[in-house]
Design an enzyme around this catalytic site. Structure first.
Site, mmCIF file in Angstrom:
data_model
loop_
_atom_site.group_PDB
_atom_site.id
_atom_site.type_symbol
_atom_site.label_atom_id
_atom_site.label_comp_id
_atom_site.label_asym_id
_atom_site.label_seq_id
_atom_site.Cartn_x
_atom_site.Cartn_y
_atom_site.Cartn_z
ATOM 1 N N GLU A 273 0.833 -1.205 0.000
ATOM 2 C CA GLU A 273 0.000 0.000 0.000
ATOM 3 C C GLU A 273 0.868 1.256 0.000
ATOM 4 O OE1 GLU A 273 -2.192 -0.414 3.655
ATOM 5 O OE2 GLU A 273 -3.370 -2.105 2.946
ATOM 6 N N PRO A 274 1.696 1.438 -1.013
ATOM 7 C CA PRO A 274 2.595 2.590 -1.002
ATOM 8 C C PRO A 274 1.865 3.895 -1.315
ATOM 9 C CG PRO A 274 2.796 1.429 -3.076
ATOM 10 C CD PRO A 274 1.835 0.632 -2.232
ATOM 11 N N TYR A 315 4.063 18.288 12.015
ATOM 12 C CA TYR A 315 5.118 17.317 12.362
ATOM 13 C C TYR A 315 6.491 17.956 12.459
ATOM 14 C CZ TYR A 315 1.540 14.502 9.953
ATOM 15 O OH TYR A 315 0.371 13.949 9.512
ATOM 16 N N CYS A 341 -3.352 33.343 10.888
ATOM 17 C CA CYS A 341 -3.181 34.015 12.175
ATOM 18 C C CYS A 341 -2.812 33.051 13.290
ATOM 19 C CB CYS A 341 -4.449 34.785 12.509
ATOM 20 S SG CYS A 341 -4.710 36.048 11.274
ATOM 21 N N GLU A 342 -1.669 32.446 13.158
ATOM 22 C CA GLU A 342 -1.126 31.569 14.202
ATOM 23 C C GLU A 342 0.383 31.581 14.062
ATOM 24 O OE1 GLU A 342 -2.427 27.777 15.215
ATOM 25 O OE2 GLU A 342 -4.416 27.996 14.339
ATOM 26 N N TYR A 370 0.518 13.847 1.067
ATOM 27 C CA TYR A 370 -0.063 14.449 2.270
ATOM 28 C C TYR A 370 0.061 15.982 2.235
ATOM 29 C CZ TYR A 370 0.436 9.571 3.519
ATOM 30 O OH TYR A 370 0.389 8.211 3.493
HETATM 31 N N1 LLP Z 1 -1.561 1.865 4.518
HETATM 32 C C1 LLP Z 1 -2.077 2.303 5.676
HETATM 33 C C2 LLP Z 1 -2.984 1.430 6.409
HETATM 34 C C3 LLP Z 1 -1.755 3.580 6.145
HETATM 35 O O1 LLP Z 1 -2.265 3.994 7.295
HETATM 36 C C4 LLP Z 1 -0.881 4.404 5.397
HETATM 37 C C5 LLP Z 1 -0.521 5.739 5.872
HETATM 38 C C6 LLP Z 1 -0.375 3.905 4.183
HETATM 39 C C7 LLP Z 1 -0.732 2.630 3.780
HETATM 40 C C8 LLP Z 1 0.538 4.700 3.306
HETATM 41 O O2 LLP Z 1 1.740 4.993 3.898
HETATM 42 P P1 LLP Z 1 2.919 5.670 3.064
HETATM 43 O O3 LLP Z 1 3.381 4.656 2.033
HETATM 44 O O4 LLP Z 1 2.397 6.893 2.413
HETATM 45 O O5 LLP Z 1 3.933 5.968 4.082
HETATM 46 N N2 LLP Z 1 0.157 12.631 7.123
HETATM 47 C C9 LLP Z 1 1.422 11.975 7.428
HETATM 48 C C10 LLP Z 1 1.437 10.535 6.993
HETATM 49 C C11 LLP Z 1 0.320 9.698 7.568
HETATM 50 C C12 LLP Z 1 0.341 8.287 7.076
HETATM 51 C C13 LLP Z 1 -0.890 7.572 7.453
HETATM 52 N N3 LLP Z 1 -0.991 6.236 6.948
HETATM 53 C C14 LLP Z 1 2.539 12.778 6.792
HETATM 54 O O6 LLP Z 1 2.280 13.814 6.187
HETATM 55 O O7 LLP Z 1 3.702 12.419 6.932
#
Ligand code: LLP
Length: 416
Positions: A273-274, A315, A341-342, A370
């Protein structure tokens, strides 16, 4: 590798100078490179070409319809976490039989929607969710294909907010407790056990935590087999990191090789799930300097704020910020901040930045994942446009919101 490069001192997206797009669509805007998206998707997907696998793009990382359509066209499935994401994935033409549904709080309505859509698998995260799914499936006289999302209690060594595989995180079911829940699931009339899923976190920069959790999951699958439960799909989630600053994440081929080695001999279809690794460096946020000021500290005030890109505020994430007109030599330490305004509204703090003037364009790099998906209307700011470049052409793939969009659905004497 991406397709945002300087040519004769000017930042280009593929073959288009960034200011040409800024002139046409205004600022701020997200800008994606089709060549980079394609290249990154294929780099990940092809790294697993020699094993039975499904690449389910994580829709939450970047959910624009045109981009989902593009991945769907390359054979991608989707990892979704809400009814809204399912709606997008289906609209984009992604085959339901390539859609997996994760998340700790799926409502009965969402379960119903996904069941009637005929998705590949529900990644169930609690006993209560399993019971709810059984109930909805019984009402529909359907069988729900299920994986339990197991939590292997492995430290992904990433930011606390995006770590999901520790026992202290809200995700999944403790792997030690999962066996008897599998037994219960196997006995439910409208549940079909098909998989095991696991996602330990995001922006991982080493392979080791993936492999540690994979070993635990494989051990668990073998244990299930002994008690007569056959697992068809092994879903290892997403999480592979990208380079924002100095990180050196393993390339997809290395990640794939390690996963494949660890699961050699296992008769399962692998699901991945990339998200970030595909889209992160394929998108930038282009913003214009409104003012500068020096009040003991240098501030560069730009027209994109934390509502457009939340990652730095949320983050303390690092995003490289480049001048669209390649830097003159003069640099100064400055905070690059938005109009919100923060004091938490910043894109960068204490950064050696080019000396800027009002009107200058800046590119916030690595914003494809994201970025837009976490943007909001805070301070009643219309959300930015999204633009896709392909070779020498560009296209608006999401219009900038208008003031009218801001009040859509609200009641008020002038808004009837
Ligand atoms: N599968 C599941 C169940 C997940 O919860 C996520 C990400 C992914 C796949 C995809 O992960 P990736 O390959 O993109 O790392 N908003 C945060 C990242 C939150 C990720 C949440 N889950 C940021 O901006 O860094």
């Amino acid at each position: 590798m991406n397709h945002f490069d300087y040519k004769q001192g000017l930042l280009y997206a593929e073959d288009v100078p960034v200011p040409v797009i800024a002139q046409a669509v205004g600022t701020p805007f997200y800008l994606y490179s089709a060549a980079t998206l394609t290249r990154h998707f294929q780099a990940v997907d092809q790294a697993f070409a020699d094993v039975d696998h499904i690449t389910c793009f994580a829709v939450k990382s970047c959910s624009n319809l045109s981009i989902l359509e593009m991945f769907g066209g390359m054979g991608s499935g989707a990892d979704i976490v809400s009814g809204g994401e399912l709606f997008r994935a289906v609209k984009a033409g992604i085959a339901p039989k390539k859609i997996v549904y994760s998340g700790v709080g799926k409502t009965a309505e969402e379960l119903h929607y996904a069941l009637t859509t005929g998705i590949l698998m529900f990644n169930v995260e609690s006993v209560q969710e399993l019971a709810a799914l059984q109930e909805v499936a019984a009402r529909l006289n359907l069988k729900a294909p299920v994986a339990l999302r197991v939590n292997p209690d492995v430290d992904p060594q990433t930011h606390a907010y995006i770590s999901t595989g520790l026992a202290s995180n809200k995700f999944g079911i403790a792997i030690e407790a999962a066996a008897h829940i599998y037994q219960a699931a196997a006995d439910m009339a409208n549940i079909e056990v098909v998989g095991v899923s696991c996602h330990i976190g995001s922006q991982l920069t080493t392979v080791a935590p993936f492999i540690e959790s994979l070993h635990k999951v494989i051990g668990f699958i073998k244990e299930l087999a002994k008690s007569g439960i056959e697992i068809k799909y092994l879903d290892m989630g997403g999480g592979l990191g990208i380079q924002y600053e100095q990180e050196k994440p393993p390339p997809p081929a290395e990640y794939a090789a390690a996963l494949k080695e660890a699961m050699a001999g296992l008769d399962c279809t692998l699901i991945i799930e990339p998200g970030r690794v595909i889209v992160g460096n394929a998108g930038i946020l282009v913003t214009r300097v409104i003012y500068t000021k020096a009040t003991g500290k240098n501030f560069i005030i730009v027209d994109a704020g934390m509502n457009d890109l939340a990652r730095p505020s949320l983050y303390n994430a690092y995003h490289d910020i480049l001048p669209v007109l390649e830097a003159r030599d003069d640099r100064q330490e400055a905070d690059i901040v938005g109009p919100i305004c923060e004091s938490g509204d910043f894109l960068a703090r204490g950064r050696m930045a080019p000396v800027c003037e009002p009107g200058d364009l800046l590119a916030v790099m690595s914003a494809g994942a994201y970025g837009f998906t976490m943007s909001s209307n805070y301070n009643s700011r219309p959300r930015a446009a999204e633009v896709m470049v392909k070779g020498g052409d560009f296209q608006v793939i999401r219009k900038r919101e208008t003031f009218a969009d801001l009040i859509r659905g609200e009641t008020g004497s002038e808004n009837g």
